[in-house]
Design a protein around this motif. Sequence first.
Motif, PDB file in Angstrom:
ATOM      1  N   ASP A 103     -82.320  53.398  -6.334  1.00 44.88           N
ATOM      2  CA  ASP A 103     -83.565  52.645  -6.224  1.00 44.88           C
ATOM      3  C   ASP A 103     -83.506  51.382  -7.075  1.00 44.88           C
ATOM      4  O   ASP A 103     -83.951  50.302  -6.648  1.00 44.88           O
ATOM      5  N   ALA A 104     -82.935  51.495  -8.275  1.00 40.47           N
ATOM      6  CA  ALA A 104     -82.805  50.317  -9.136  1.00 40.47           C
ATOM      7  C   ALA A 104     -81.904  49.263  -8.494  1.00 40.47           C
ATOM      8  O   ALA A 104     -82.189  48.057  -8.573  1.00 40.47           O
ATOM      9  N   LEU A 105     -80.828  49.714  -7.844  1.00 43.24           N
ATOM     10  CA  LEU A 105     -79.935  48.773  -7.172  1.00 43.24           C
ATOM     11  C   LEU A 105     -80.638  48.079  -6.012  1.00 43.24           C
ATOM     12  O   LEU A 105     -80.459  46.876  -5.785  1.00 43.24           O
ATOM     13  N   ILE A 106     -81.449  48.833  -5.259  1.00 40.94           N
ATOM     14  CA  ILE A 106     -82.194  48.236  -4.151  1.00 40.94           C
ATOM     15  C   ILE A 106     -83.235  47.246  -4.681  1.00 40.94           C
ATOM     16  O   ILE A 106     -83.364  46.122  -4.180  1.00 40.94           O
ATOM     17  N   ARG A 107     -83.963  47.645  -5.715  1.00 41.98           N
ATOM     18  CA  ARG A 107     -85.068  46.824  -6.210  1.00 41.98           C
ATOM     19  C   ARG A 107     -84.585  45.532  -6.845  1.00 41.98           C
ATOM     20  O   ARG A 107     -85.298  44.517  -6.838  1.00 41.98           O
ATOM     21  N   THR A 108     -83.375  45.534  -7.396  1.00 35.49           N
ATOM     22  CA  THR A 108     -82.836  44.323  -8.025  1.00 35.49           C
ATOM     23  C   THR A 108     -81.878  43.572  -7.110  1.00 35.49           C
ATOM     24  O   THR A 108     -81.195  42.654  -7.549  1.00 35.49           O
ATOM     25  N   ASP A 154     -87.828  44.372  -4.553  1.00 39.93           N
ATOM     26  CA  ASP A 154     -89.145  43.929  -5.033  1.00 39.93           C
ATOM     27  C   ASP A 154     -89.147  43.562  -6.502  1.00 39.93           C
ATOM     28  O   ASP A 154     -90.174  43.139  -7.036  1.00 39.93           O
ATOM     29  N   TRP A 155     -88.017  43.721  -7.162  1.00 37.49           N
ATOM     30  CA  TRP A 155     -87.889  43.387  -8.577  1.00 37.49           C
ATOM     31  C   TRP A 155     -89.055  43.978  -9.376  1.00 37.49           C
ATOM     32  O   TRP A 155     -89.659  43.320 -10.216  1.00 37.49           O
ATOM     33  N   TYR A 156     -89.328  45.251  -9.071  1.00 35.07           N
ATOM     34  CA  TYR A 156     -90.349  46.020  -9.798  1.00 35.07           C
ATOM     35  C   TYR A 156     -91.701  45.299  -9.817  1.00 35.07           C
ATOM     36  O   TYR A 156     -92.386  45.249 -10.837  1.00 35.07           O
ATOM     37  N   GLY A 157     -92.075  44.753  -8.665  1.00 34.55           N
ATOM     38  CA  GLY A 157     -93.380  44.130  -8.507  1.00 34.55           C
ATOM     39  C   GLY A 157     -93.383  42.619  -8.599  1.00 34.55           C
ATOM     40  O   GLY A 157     -94.364  41.972  -8.205  1.00 34.55           O
ATOM     41  N   LEU A 158     -92.307  42.020  -9.097  1.00 38.13           N
ATOM     42  CA  LEU A 158     -92.262  40.561  -9.204  1.00 38.13           C
ATOM     43  C   LEU A 158     -92.129  39.899  -7.836  1.00 38.13           C
ATOM     44  O   LEU A 158     -92.484  38.729  -7.669  1.00 38.13           O
ATOM     45  N   ARG A 159     -91.614  40.634  -6.866  1.00 39.06           N
ATOM     46  CA  ARG A 159     -91.494  40.134  -5.495  1.00 39.06           C
ATOM     47  C   ARG A 159     -92.217  41.138  -4.592  1.00 39.06           C
ATOM     48  O   ARG A 159     -91.609  42.054  -4.054  1.00 39.06           O
TER      49      ARG A 159
END
Length: 729
Positions: free
Chosen positions: A513-518, A523-528
């Motif tokens: 999930d961290a690899l997908i989000r970054t 979604d960069w943990y809500g930034l996108r």
Amino acid sequence: MQVEKPTFCRICEPMCGLIATVDNGRLVGVRGDRSNPYSQGFACSKSSAMVEITHDPDRLLQPVRRCGGPGSFEPVTWDEALSDISSRLKRIIGDHGAHAYASFFGNPPVFHHASLLALEGFQSAVGSPWKYGVNGEDGASRMVAGAILYGSTATGPVPDLWRTHFALIVGANPYVSRGSTVSEPQLRSALKSIVDRGGRVVVVDPRRTETARNFEHIAIRPGTDAWLLAAMLQTIIAKGLIDRRLIDEHTHGFDTLAASLAGFTVELASDRCGIPAEMIRKLAIDFAEADSAVVYGRTGTCTQLFGTLNNLLQETINIVTGNLEREGGSNFGWGPVDFAKFADSAGLSSFGRSRSRTTGLPDVAGMLPSQALVPDITEPGEGQIRALLTFGANPVLSSGRGGAELENALATLDLHFSCDLYVNETNRFADYILPVPTFYEREDAPFALMGNMLRPSLFATEAVQDRIGDTRTEWEILNEIARQMGYGGAYSAAPLRWLARLGICITPRAMVDALIRTSPVGDWYGLRPKGLSWGKLLSRHSHGVILKEHLPTGRIKRHVHHADAKIRLASPEVLAELDRLHSFSEQSEYPLRAIGMRELSSQNTWMHNAARLMPAGRRHRAHVHSHDAASIGLTEGECARIVSADGELTIPVHLSDDMRPGTVAIPHGWGHKGGWRRANAAGGVNSNALTAKGPSRTEPLSGMSVLNGIPIRMEKTDNSAGIDTKSTS
């Protein structure tokens, strides 16, 4: 109550979208997901057969401990099993060092993100370099070609079939395999689209395969593909049909390579590979002059005596004709998670970083070839393997050096434990078998195969069926063994092992999930806010999402890992292999050639216990041309004795004029004697009995078993073995 849940298949590389029907918590069926934009409703029969396997009464559903000879087991608790394994493995490593432990990695765990992370993490925690795998019977030679040309075994271009005008398919049968090293569930449509837009698909194979029947077919003498490819390349260069700008800007050694190819004329190649010289010449010119073109080869070319050279030549043809990183050519993959970059950082893109202590055969992508396992277990000395984990693997049947020789080696181990669905031909020798869930009983995302997609996509799934019995995932098993051994957990990174000792365990799902989000689509943990995460895939894109309609192009320098960012066309390995090919002579006492054969209703060694795939009348057959059969008085269904320099087998024959005369095709993965009753009853023989054994008889660069182009002779036999020759299929 009956509900439907979207999920995806994890048997092979297309990873087709599915709709699972669940009745009161029990999975009762699956069908292709028409709402999935990636697979568009396509799904083969194996996904339904996997429902049968999920509920198979022969499936292992609780831990077992061997209590007698091979195959004799008694149930134990998880605490008993893991405690004993942990203490024994810790003692073995304490007495003999970490090199006394090894793992053997099979094909199914490749399709589960947590399995991959667990195995790598456990291997790192223990500190052993010995990890063996089926790569030596599959794609190691392709990976070595990538290392030589591009500087990394994780760098392997894929064929842009949706946009090409000329697809040359060598030693691959995508109508049955659905593509390999390529993830494309609509692969048949992609191939058909080439012809629809006025292009060509040419299939080179000793057998008129299911793919070849639909397109142009050239029947080659088995094991001689390197001659065809070398002559094509020589013709293309001699006629000046090259992309000089790409060669000058992105490659090194072209002139040296061209000089080394001078002797590979179409006339000489014709004599070796049995294809008319003018046909070879025209094929080369037509390919080079096409608006776009790509050579795609797979196991048929990988598993030959010149497997690495085949792959080098295939890709070199793509390069020098200007068909690298262009629309319709051979393009580097793209995925939101750059698995090639991940593999580099995790040490999984190696070639020759470690070598078998007895044979000297190299690791490829972190895996040693199966050919080295037997002597590494049996020959005394420092680093002798005394403890083995088999991980979703069955090398007794799958390995070129399996069979009785490996069985005898397994019997000498101080500890053998296995994670699997069944008691199979290999783990019947294990001290413990630890049962794992099927993919319908676990969450997942397409972690390792994102970069193989022709239309990059992303999806995720929760389990659609509650776990049956008392099973645990491979991650849960290895993480607990690592904890009990004092390592903290099954993590590759030391800081994560330290955190685990404090009780903070990062799950594989959290890592992916961290690899997908970054990632570029995250979604960069809500930034996108419009970006993706594992949770958003489940909630907003439950049927999956297409990220790019086509692969990007023009990225050569980004994917070449050599220090000067130049592709190596004339490495010492290439030149040496060309010299070896030119001087190679065949054995005249074995006039025929054996090849492998992939069957639509088989998946290597592990799906023969499902009634859907293995009806009562299905039998193992060698496919033989009618002229070859008639020459020894052999008729349909009669038994033949097939002999190589290294072994023999007896098998009924099916007469087929799809075969090139002089060729015998034997499907692999048969000859069961495990805990699966239907598979055992089907009979059959292990085709690898014919395979050469030992490091001097393997493909020298990659250490691969030679499974295609094996010199053989065939004799009629009286069926004294009592083989069931009757078949309804």
